[in-house]
Motif scaffolding. Structure first.
Motif, mmCIF file in Angstrom:
data_model
loop_
_atom_site.group_PDB
_atom_site.id
_atom_site.type_symbol
_atom_site.label_atom_id
_atom_site.label_comp_id
_atom_site.label_asym_id
_atom_site.label_seq_id
_atom_site.Cartn_x
_atom_site.Cartn_y
_atom_site.Cartn_z
ATOM 1 N N SER A 91 23.630 60.140 23.596
ATOM 2 C CA SER A 91 22.317 60.611 24.025
ATOM 3 C C SER A 91 21.326 60.462 22.873
ATOM 4 N N ASP A 92 20.571 61.526 22.566
ATOM 5 C CA ASP A 92 19.652 61.475 21.425
ATOM 6 C C ASP A 92 19.837 62.721 20.574
ATOM 7 N N LEU A 298 27.984 64.258 31.894
ATOM 8 C CA LEU A 298 26.999 63.723 30.954
ATOM 9 C C LEU A 298 27.326 62.305 30.505
ATOM 10 N N ASN A 299 28.526 61.837 30.804
ATOM 11 C CA ASN A 299 29.083 60.687 30.098
ATOM 12 C C ASN A 299 28.966 59.377 30.874
ATOM 13 N N PHE A 300 27.724 58.993 31.148
ATOM 14 C CA PHE A 300 27.439 57.739 31.840
ATOM 15 C C PHE A 300 26.305 57.021 31.110
ATOM 16 N N PRO A 301 26.270 55.678 31.164
ATOM 17 C CA PRO A 301 25.143 54.963 30.552
ATOM 18 C C PRO A 301 23.821 55.453 31.126
ATOM 19 N N PHE A 313 25.811 60.245 27.062
ATOM 20 C CA PHE A 313 26.692 60.854 26.057
ATOM 21 C C PHE A 313 27.997 60.065 25.911
ATOM 22 N N PHE A 314 28.779 60.455 24.883
ATOM 23 C CA PHE A 314 30.157 59.987 24.679
ATOM 24 C C PHE A 314 30.199 58.476 24.445
ATOM 25 N N ASP A 390 19.725 56.084 22.899
ATOM 26 C CA ASP A 390 19.137 55.956 21.565
ATOM 27 C C ASP A 390 20.148 55.230 20.700
ATOM 28 N N GLN A 391 20.020 53.921 20.651
ATOM 29 C CA GLN A 391 20.993 53.088 19.956
ATOM 30 C C GLN A 391 21.069 53.429 18.469
#
Length: 592
Positions: A91-92, A298-301, A313-314, A390-391
């Motif tokens: 995430s950020d 939360l853990n999806f692109p 996330f993740f 946020d790469q």
């Protein structure tokens, strides 16, 4: 298990009356109080519903989460994978900041995530104890069914305590005979966990009528895991050998390895590799997204054009990606994989041309990590930065094992909430895990040949081309299916016969540890493995040094041997345990 899941909503009212009160934050300050008397539940129907309630909290969901089910997610993506260096928070920087503190070991007992996880696990203990407390009063249940019920409840209690033990080490033991729930954490609870799993192993049937119920062989696998954590290697070998030779799933399938990808697809779950899985369902008529793995929602692109509503996330780490590099013979770089890094698209926009890594790779990478230019299941080629929140903060990758398929989302995804859920089971133990634990036990007990055999069984499965990821027939329309061209340069082979066993014990163990790292990545095991191997300090120091040159999220990360082997006891629980001015719960060393 679908029948079990459907009980959850109906049981929520019952559980609030029978089990420890959901509105209380302290799960250790008083015995369970109930508006329903034991006599109402002391019958075959009542005890089955109580047992169902003990299963229901396996997913870590309930009023105790405050709506933040990820804090107590049963796959331990925060407490096992992120802390183990497999993944960034993702995430950020401003979202779910307590996870960043956990990831960098810069937190104490005041972090509310620990309190939520603690409460979820003790809720499971309490519900299991309720079954065991009332079961002797049941008169209309045949003795074999009573034994089956007791064994299931003791298995579940042991599971919840195993989680508590590996998270916090010294925790209070509370069983069905306890009337005072405010207990000190001054005993090693391994013997009690071991006794519960042993009873379950010796008394559970080989199959059950419901696929989500545990059986003899799941108990055997967990007993072997307990022995492994206790370093009782000979005992572990005996039990694991029995499980590997004779074990079957609850629905009667002989334990075996299936195509790697089938473990992470709701359409192929409860297969021959499933030893102990938390059942997840979607679109089952309950309108309850908590049944659809809310802990991982939360853990999806997430980003521009991403097909998922949340949350980014993740994100797998670069160090994890590097572990999938193979040499010219199809074997891993056991000691210097970071010297052979996987090419990534860091700092590149999705519109900038990019060619994926052309070097030799273990095919398991592309069922584990979403990376630029490679099919992301059937959602299209992963575009890189556009699907990353946020790469710069958390890197270029996305999780993949927990993500459902586009083609079957009407059956296996719940999109009714602000973030998605799906019906992919949470795998607590799968057969590949059993084989690698058995390999570890065999190596420590002196049988390097058998250890090599188990490792090579895993690597042979990875080399089977039927389980590889392939390119799309049409990149513009991924739902048309896959071609016969591998998605990357996959090269993986088992160790040549005798070459691994011909080395010393430490070299064999190193290969086993590495294999666990790539086979079970992103499944919540890594941190706990590193701790029990005595490798957490060096491994995580290397991780912070390497990964912090790529991303900004790990600034200040530092692992302190001894102190950080376990998490801090939740301060709120310590405060609530005070008797005559002194808390019964003692904080773990280094956190005071």
């Amino acid at each position: 298990m679908k029948k079990i899941i459907k009980y959850i909503v109906a049981l929520s009212f019952v559980s609030s009356l029978v089990f420890l009160p959901g509105c209380k934050d302290n799960f250790l300050d008083k015995p369970a109080q109930g508006a329903l008397g034991d006599q109402v539940l002391a019958n075959a129907k009542g005890i089955d519903e109580l047992l169902t309630g003990a299963y229901a909290v396996l997913d870590g969901q309930g009023d105790f989460t405050g709506g933040n089910g990820w804090e107590s997610a049963p796959d331990n993506w925060i407490y096992g994978s992120i802390t183990g260096g497999e993944a960034h928070k993702g995430s950020d920087g401003g979202d779910q900041t307590p996870i960043t503190a956990i990831a960098t070991f810069a937190t104490g007992g005041d972090n509310g995530f620990f309190n939520t996880k603690w409460k979820a696990l003790y809720e499971g203990v309490s519900r299991s104890n309720a079954v065991l407390r009332i079961l002797p009063q049941v008169k209309d249940l045949p003795d074999p069914e009573k034994v089956n019920t007791e064994a299931q409840a003791r298995f579940l209690r042991a599971h919840y305590y195993f989680e508590l033990k590996k998270m916090w080490n010294m925790v209070p033991w509370i069983d069905e005979s306890t009337t005072d729930f405010n207990q000190p954490n001054d005993k090693d609870i391994w013997p009690m966990i071991e006794a519960d799993f042993k009873f379950a192993y010796e008394n559970l049937p080989e199959t059950q009528t419901l696929v989500g119920r545990v059986n003899k062989w799941a108990a055997g696998a967990y007993l072997g895991k307990t022995y492994l954590y206790e370093q009782k290697f000979a005992d572990a070998v005996t039990v694991f050998t029995d499980v590997i030779t004779n074990g079957v799933t609850t629905n009667g399938l002989k334990y075996d390895l299936v195509p790697f990808k089938d473990n992470f697809d709701a359409a192929t779950k409860n297969n021959a590799e499933s030893v102990f899985a938390i059942q997840m369902v979607a679109n089952d008529g309950t309108l309850d997204i908590t049944n659809a793995n809310q802990g991982g929602m939360l853990n999806f692109p997430y980003g521009e054009g991403a097909p998922f509503s949340c949350c980014g996330f993740f994100q797998p780490s670069q160090m994890l990606a590097n572990m999938y590099r193979t040499d010219g013979t199809g074997l891993p770089y056991l000691t210097d994989y970071d010297s052979h890094p996987i090419k990534n698209d860091m700092n590149l926009s999705s519109s900038t041309p990019f060619t994926p890594d052309a070097g030799p790779l273990d095919p398991r990478i592309d069922w584990t990590i979403g990376r630029r230019g490679i099919p992301y299941h059937d959602w299209g080629l992963f575009p890189g930065k556009d699907w990353v929140r946020d790469q710069a903060f958390a890197g270029p990758y996305a999780p993949k094992k927990n993500v459902h398929r586009q083609k079957t989302q009407d059956l296996y995804a719940d999109l009714s909430s602000w973030a998605p859920g799906n019906a992919i089971n949470v795998l607590i133990i799968r057969f590949a895990d059993v084989l690698l634990m058995a390999a570890e036990a065999e190596a420590n007990a002196g049988s390097l040949v058998k250890a090599e055999e188990y490792v090579n069984r895993i690597r042979t499965r990875a080399a089977d081309k039927t389980g590889w990821l392939y390119t799309y027939i049409d990149d513009e329309n991924p739902l048309t299916g896959y071609s016969t061209t591998p998605a990357a340069n996959y090269q993986v082979k088992p160790y040549p016969a005798g070459t691994l066993a011909g080395k010393g014990k430490e070299d064999v163990l190193q290969a086993i540890y590495y294999e666990r790292g790539i086979e079970l990545a992103m499944e919540g095991h890594r941190f706990f493995d590193l701790v029990r191997w005595g490798q957490a300090g060096q491994s995580l120091t290397n991780y912070f040094g390497y990964e912090s040159k790529i991303t900004t999220d790990l600034s200040g990360g530092k692992y302190v041997n001894g102190k950080n082997n376990y998490f801090p006891i939740p301060q709120y629980q310590i405060d609530l345990s005070v008797v005559n001015g002194t808390p019964l719960l003692k904080q773990n060393p280094g956190y005071n």
